[in-house]
Design an enzyme around this catalytic site. Sequence first.
Site, PDB file in Angstrom:
ATOM      1  N   ASN A   9     -11.381 -19.688  -0.891  1.00  0.00           N
ATOM      2  CA  ASN A   9     -11.318 -19.134   0.464  1.00  0.00           C
ATOM      3  C   ASN A   9     -10.113 -18.204   0.525  1.00  0.00           C
ATOM      4  OD1 ASN A   9     -11.088 -18.645   3.187  1.00  0.00           O
ATOM      5  ND2 ASN A   9     -10.602 -20.762   3.760  1.00  0.00           N
ATOM      6  N   LYS A  11      -9.263 -16.354   2.903  1.00  0.00           N
ATOM      7  CA  LYS A  11      -8.754 -16.220   4.275  1.00  0.00           C
ATOM      8  C   LYS A  11      -8.503 -14.740   4.580  1.00  0.00           C
ATOM      9  CE  LYS A  11      -7.068 -20.891   3.914  1.00  0.00           C
ATOM     10  NZ  LYS A  11      -6.130 -21.925   4.323  1.00  0.00           N
ATOM     11  N   HIS A  94     -14.129 -24.086   9.554  1.00  0.00           N
ATOM     12  CA  HIS A  94     -12.805 -24.292   8.951  1.00  0.00           C
ATOM     13  C   HIS A  94     -11.810 -24.661  10.050  1.00  0.00           C
ATOM     14  CE1 HIS A  94      -8.995 -23.508   6.970  1.00  0.00           C
ATOM     15  NE2 HIS A  94      -9.647 -23.601   5.825  1.00  0.00           N
ATOM     16  N   GLU A  96      -8.909 -23.808  10.650  1.00  0.00           N
ATOM     17  CA  GLU A  96      -8.172 -22.689  11.248  1.00  0.00           C
ATOM     18  C   GLU A  96      -8.999 -22.028  12.349  1.00  0.00           C
ATOM     19  OE1 GLU A  96      -7.178 -20.662   7.595  1.00  0.00           O
ATOM     20  OE2 GLU A  96      -5.795 -22.275   7.085  1.00  0.00           O
ATOM     21  N   GLU A 164     -11.266 -31.384   4.308  1.00  0.00           N
ATOM     22  CA  GLU A 164      -9.962 -30.730   4.213  1.00  0.00           C
ATOM     23  C   GLU A 164      -9.012 -31.327   5.249  1.00  0.00           C
ATOM     24  OE1 GLU A 164     -10.321 -26.516   2.394  1.00  0.00           O
ATOM     25  OE2 GLU A 164     -10.729 -26.358   4.519  1.00  0.00           O
ATOM     26  N   GLY A 170      -2.377 -25.585   2.951  1.00  0.00           N
ATOM     27  CA  GLY A 170      -1.273 -24.636   2.854  1.00  0.00           C
ATOM     28  C   GLY A 170       0.102 -25.265   2.892  1.00  0.00           C
ATOM     29  N   SER A 210      -4.378 -27.656  -0.491  1.00  0.00           N
ATOM     30  CA  SER A 210      -3.326 -27.590  -1.516  1.00  0.00           C
ATOM     31  C   SER A 210      -3.808 -27.984  -2.910  1.00  0.00           C
ATOM     32  CB  SER A 210      -2.109 -28.424  -1.103  1.00  0.00           C
ATOM     33  OG  SER A 210      -1.499 -27.871   0.057  1.00  0.00           O
TER      34      SER A 210
HETATM   35  P1  PGA Z   1      -5.019 -24.185   0.616  1.00  0.00           P
HETATM   36  O1  PGA Z   1      -6.188 -23.881   1.671  1.00  0.00           O
HETATM   37  O2  PGA Z   1      -5.669 -24.419  -0.731  1.00  0.00           O
HETATM   38  O3  PGA Z   1      -4.185 -22.923   0.611  1.00  0.00           O
HETATM   39  O4  PGA Z   1      -4.285 -25.375   1.103  1.00  0.00           O
HETATM   40  C1  PGA Z   1      -7.395 -24.607   1.616  1.00  0.00           C
HETATM   41  C2  PGA Z   1      -8.313 -24.165   2.725  1.00  0.00           C
HETATM   42  O5  PGA Z   1      -7.866 -23.941   3.854  1.00  0.00           O
HETATM   43  O6  PGA Z   1      -9.530 -24.029   2.491  1.00  0.00           O
END
Ligand code: PGA
Length: 250
Positions: A9, A11, A94, A96, A164, A170, A210
Amino acid sequence: MPRKIAAGNWKMNGTATDLTELDALGTQLPASSAPTVVICPPAPLLFRASEVAGPHGIRIGAQNCHAQSTGAHTGDISAAMIADTGADFAILGHSERREAYGETNRDVRSKTKAAWDAGLTAIVCIGETGEDRDANNTLDIIGGQLAGSLPNDVTETNTVVAYEPIWAIGTGKVPNLDQIVEVHDFIRARLIRRFGQQIGAALPLLYGGSVKPDNAATIFQAANVDGALVGGASLKANDFAPIIHALAAS
Ligand code: PGA
């Protein structure tokens, strides 16, 4: 056995020049019976990404879609438009987007149906906050999101579920293996209960939050982890490739 999937992803990162990472990744993929590799770049890159990724066998996905197929929705993108770029997947729900745009389980369910109608595979995301976990509410929250976000007509090919934990995204914090096993086993049991043994046992279940080259092999030890949804570490081929290799070896 569910198929293994490594999904990246990107983003809101990357412009056309970054598509060279797809060529670099293509040269570092494991040989036969490799996991399915999916890259989800920002929407403006979908067309070109599909062209670059195709010869490498890398699949492309979007990071969202609208629930309607056409209409007066300025700035939005339909699932059919995504499929038209050559993409096969869409990340939906997601955290976010749930947080920034107030996307509800019901919204995610509608978007999932729209993705299916366009022939896309939906990667449906669920996950608890740090407060949920501290209050021992993780499984309640996950169960509710799962029930609310998935439509009834789930099959093992039209849907992927990504667990997740929001506090792990992150942050560099990762649940320990027992915690990952607990949640993934719970999700698997719920999927089997609702969709039956055949679909529930075969639907791919990803961990995200992560995932890095140095922790991937440990995470993939969990029996019900069939792959990963990777953010930061998917941006560079040199980071993503070792994660894919760890999955292939699991
Ligand atoms: P990350 O993000 O690997 O940077 O923690 C994962 C995600 O949001 O899909």
